[in-house]
Design a protein around this motif. Structure first.
Motif, PDB file in Angstrom:
ATOM      1  N   GLY A  13      12.892  16.485  26.615  1.00 38.97           N
ATOM      2  CA  GLY A  13      12.038  17.639  26.852  1.00 38.97           C
ATOM      3  C   GLY A  13      11.123  17.958  25.690  1.00 38.97           C
ATOM      4  O   GLY A  13      10.141  18.674  25.860  1.00 38.97           O
ATOM      5  N   THR A  14      11.446  17.438  24.500  1.00 35.24           N
ATOM      6  CA  THR A  14      10.630  17.717  23.310  1.00 35.24           C
ATOM      7  C   THR A  14       9.765  16.501  22.955  1.00 35.24           C
ATOM      8  O   THR A  14       8.542  16.609  22.868  1.00 35.24           O
ATOM      9  N   LEU A  15      10.405  15.354  22.767  1.00 38.49           N
ATOM     10  CA  LEU A  15       9.622  14.138  22.482  1.00 38.49           C
ATOM     11  C   LEU A  15       8.920  13.670  23.751  1.00 38.49           C
ATOM     12  O   LEU A  15       7.778  13.212  23.718  1.00 38.49           O
ATOM     13  N   ALA A  16       9.613  13.738  24.874  1.00 43.99           N
ATOM     14  CA  ALA A  16       9.068  13.260  26.155  1.00 43.99           C
ATOM     15  C   ALA A  16       9.762  13.999  27.290  1.00 43.99           C
ATOM     16  O   ALA A  16      10.859  14.537  27.126  1.00 43.99           O
ATOM     17  N   GLU A  17       9.107  13.985  28.449  1.00 42.41           N
ATOM     18  CA  GLU A  17       9.670  14.642  29.642  1.00 42.41           C
ATOM     19  C   GLU A  17      10.645  13.682  30.319  1.00 42.41           C
ATOM     20  O   GLU A  17      10.343  13.089  31.342  1.00 42.41           O
ATOM     21  N   THR A  18      11.797  13.557  29.745  1.00 39.93           N
ATOM     22  CA  THR A  18      12.762  12.559  30.208  1.00 39.93           C
ATOM     23  C   THR A  18      13.712  13.073  31.283  1.00 39.93           C
ATOM     24  O   THR A  18      14.377  12.267  31.941  1.00 39.93           O
ATOM     25  N   GLU A  19      13.786  14.389  31.447  1.00 40.09           N
ATOM     26  CA  GLU A  19      14.871  14.911  32.278  1.00 40.09           C
ATOM     27  C   GLU A  19      14.692  14.635  33.774  1.00 40.09           C
ATOM     28  O   GLU A  19      15.526  13.998  34.401  1.00 40.09           O
ATOM     29  N   ARG A  20      13.580  15.140  34.347  1.00 42.83           N
ATOM     30  CA  ARG A  20      13.434  15.127  35.809  1.00 42.83           C
ATOM     31  C   ARG A  20      13.360  13.711  36.379  1.00 42.83           C
ATOM     32  O   ARG A  20      14.029  13.376  37.350  1.00 42.83           O
ATOM     33  N   ASP A  21      12.515  12.882  35.760  1.00 44.62           N
ATOM     34  CA  ASP A  21      12.220  11.578  36.359  1.00 44.62           C
ATOM     35  C   ASP A  21      12.980  10.415  35.725  1.00 44.62           C
ATOM     36  O   ASP A  21      12.760   9.268  36.108  1.00 44.62           O
ATOM     37  N   ALA A  22      13.815  10.692  34.771  1.00 49.20           N
ATOM     38  CA  ALA A  22      14.579   9.594  34.165  1.00 49.20           C
ATOM     39  C   ALA A  22      16.086   9.911  34.176  1.00 49.20           C
ATOM     40  O   ALA A  22      16.847   9.295  34.921  1.00 49.20           O
ATOM     41  N   HIS A  23      16.520  10.891  33.407  1.00 51.33           N
ATOM     42  CA  HIS A  23      17.962  11.208  33.410  1.00 51.33           C
ATOM     43  C   HIS A  23      18.432  11.545  34.831  1.00 51.33           C
ATOM     44  O   HIS A  23      19.422  11.001  35.313  1.00 51.33           O
ATOM     45  N   ARG A  24      17.705  12.445  35.497  1.00 53.29           N
ATOM     46  CA  ARG A  24      18.127  12.892  36.836  1.00 53.29           C
ATOM     47  C   ARG A  24      18.220  11.707  37.800  1.00 53.29           C
ATOM     48  O   ARG A  24      19.201  11.566  38.547  1.00 53.29           O
ATOM     49  N   VAL A  25      17.216  10.848  37.762  1.00 57.81           N
ATOM     50  CA  VAL A  25      17.174   9.699  38.671  1.00 57.81           C
ATOM     51  C   VAL A  25      18.323   8.741  38.351  1.00 57.81           C
ATOM     52  O   VAL A  25      18.985   8.219  39.252  1.00 57.81           O
ATOM     53  N   ALA A  26      18.580   8.528  37.069  1.00 58.47           N
ATOM     54  CA  ALA A  26      19.676   7.622  36.671  1.00 58.47           C
ATOM     55  C   ALA A  26      21.034   8.177  37.116  1.00 58.47           C
ATOM     56  O   ALA A  26      21.913   7.426  37.561  1.00 58.47           O
ATOM     57  N   PHE A  27      21.205   9.502  37.017  1.00 55.59           N
ATOM     58  CA  PHE A  27      22.443  10.110  37.527  1.00 55.59           C
ATOM     59  C   PHE A  27      22.567   9.823  39.027  1.00 55.59           C
ATOM     60  O   PHE A  27      23.600   9.344  39.507  1.00 55.59           O
ATOM     61  N   ASN A  28      21.504  10.123  39.773  1.00 55.37           N
ATOM     62  CA  ASN A  28      21.569   9.984  41.235  1.00 55.37           C
ATOM     63  C   ASN A  28      21.822   8.538  41.657  1.00 55.37           C
ATOM     64  O   ASN A  28      22.590   8.286  42.595  1.00 55.37           O
ATOM     65  N   GLU A  29      21.173   7.587  40.991  1.00 57.73           N
ATOM     66  CA  GLU A  29      21.388   6.170  41.330  1.00 57.73           C
ATOM     67  C   GLU A  29      22.843   5.781  41.073  1.00 57.73           C
ATOM     68  O   GLU A  29      23.433   5.005  41.830  1.00 57.73           O
TER      69      GLU A  29
END
Ligand code: XBP
Ligand code: MG
Length: 252
Positions: A13-29
């Motif tokens: 969220g600070t260096l890059a917007e990693t939450e919605r489209d990366a962490h969240r997607v990896a959790f769901n997969e």
């Protein structure tokens, strides 16, 4: 306050917007791979971000939203296994599709290096995730730009506890007032201020309405000469972007 010696950056969220489209997607997969009917929508994920750390977030989801889920006797081990798989997926995702850094991050890091400021990271995400993000989105040598990378399970109490910042301060050998933290969330600022480190906030869509009481400055992003920032809170003369001279003034 001492003169500014080091910048300590949060990651997600600070260096890059990693939450919605990366962490969240990896959790769901990962959940799908295990045939679990857990699916974290963009909106639900915003609520789950109240808890930092992926393993802790899964536990929170089960406690809060899935009382119906028949828990295995070794739930902690199962969550750890899921999280390991999620980390592998997240890393593969970032290698294949590097996520852009937020405005001003590269510029400020380059300037800090030029000015001889020391750099560190304090994050609740896993170390491998940080290294992959830095190498893919910043520079293949960028993990070495940071003298200290305090990450994930290196402390037991994650943000908003101050432990990860205490850990970073100890590794740097600096006093809190010689450092400045750059964060994006309420949990992040509570952690940094809990360690008495002056903090500036760059908000994002998930965090914009959180409580940033005590921040030196709240901005929408760090800004670029051709992409001016907006100041949301804090006393500062009109600026287009945050540079090291401004940070020095803020902490002095
Ligand atoms: C944000 C977090 C992390 C990530 C997921 O960290 O809370 O838990 O959402 O990463 P930051 P893991 O302190 O950088 O904002 O699954 O590796 O925990
Ligand atoms: Mg963050």
């Amino acid at each position: 306050m001492g003169e500014l010696q080091a910048l300590i950056f949060d990651v997600d969220g600070t260096l890059a917007e990693t939450e919605r489209d990366a962490h969240r997607v990896a959790f769901n997969e990962t959940f799908a791979e295990y045939h679990l009917d857990w699916d974290w929508s963009v909106e639900l994920y915003g609520e789950l971000l109240a808890v930092t750390g992926g393993k802790e977030r899964i536990q929170f989801y089960l406690d809060r939203y899935r009382p119906d889920y028949l828990r295995p006797s070794n739930l902690d081990a199962f969550i750890a296994e899921l999280h390991q798989k999620k980390t592998a997926r997240y890393n593969a995702m970032l290698v294949n599709h590097p996520i852009p850094l937020r405005p001003g991050i590269r510029r400020l890091l380059m300037e800090a290096r030029q000015e001889g400021l020391r750099l560190a990271i304090a994050t609740t995400t896993s170390l491998q995730n940080v290294i992959t993000l830095l190498e893919g989105s910043l520079d293949h040598t960028a993990a070495n730009w940071f003298e200290v990378i305090a990450a994930g399970d290196v402390v037991t109490a994650k943000k908003p506890a101050p432990d990860i910042y205490h850990h970073a301060l100890k590794a740097l050998g600096l006093k809190p007032t010689q450092c400045l933290a750059i964060e994006d969330s309420g949990n992040g600022i509570r952690s940094a201020l809990g360690a008495h480190i002056p903090t500036i906030i760059t908000i994002n869509d998930y965090t914009r309405y959180e409580d940033f009481t005590g921040a030196l400055l709240v901005v929408d992003h760090l800004g670029e000469p051709n992409q001016p920032l907006t100041v949301l809170a804090g006393k500062v003369a009109p600026v287009q972007y945050i540079d090291i001279a401004l940070l020095q003034r803020l902490v002095s």
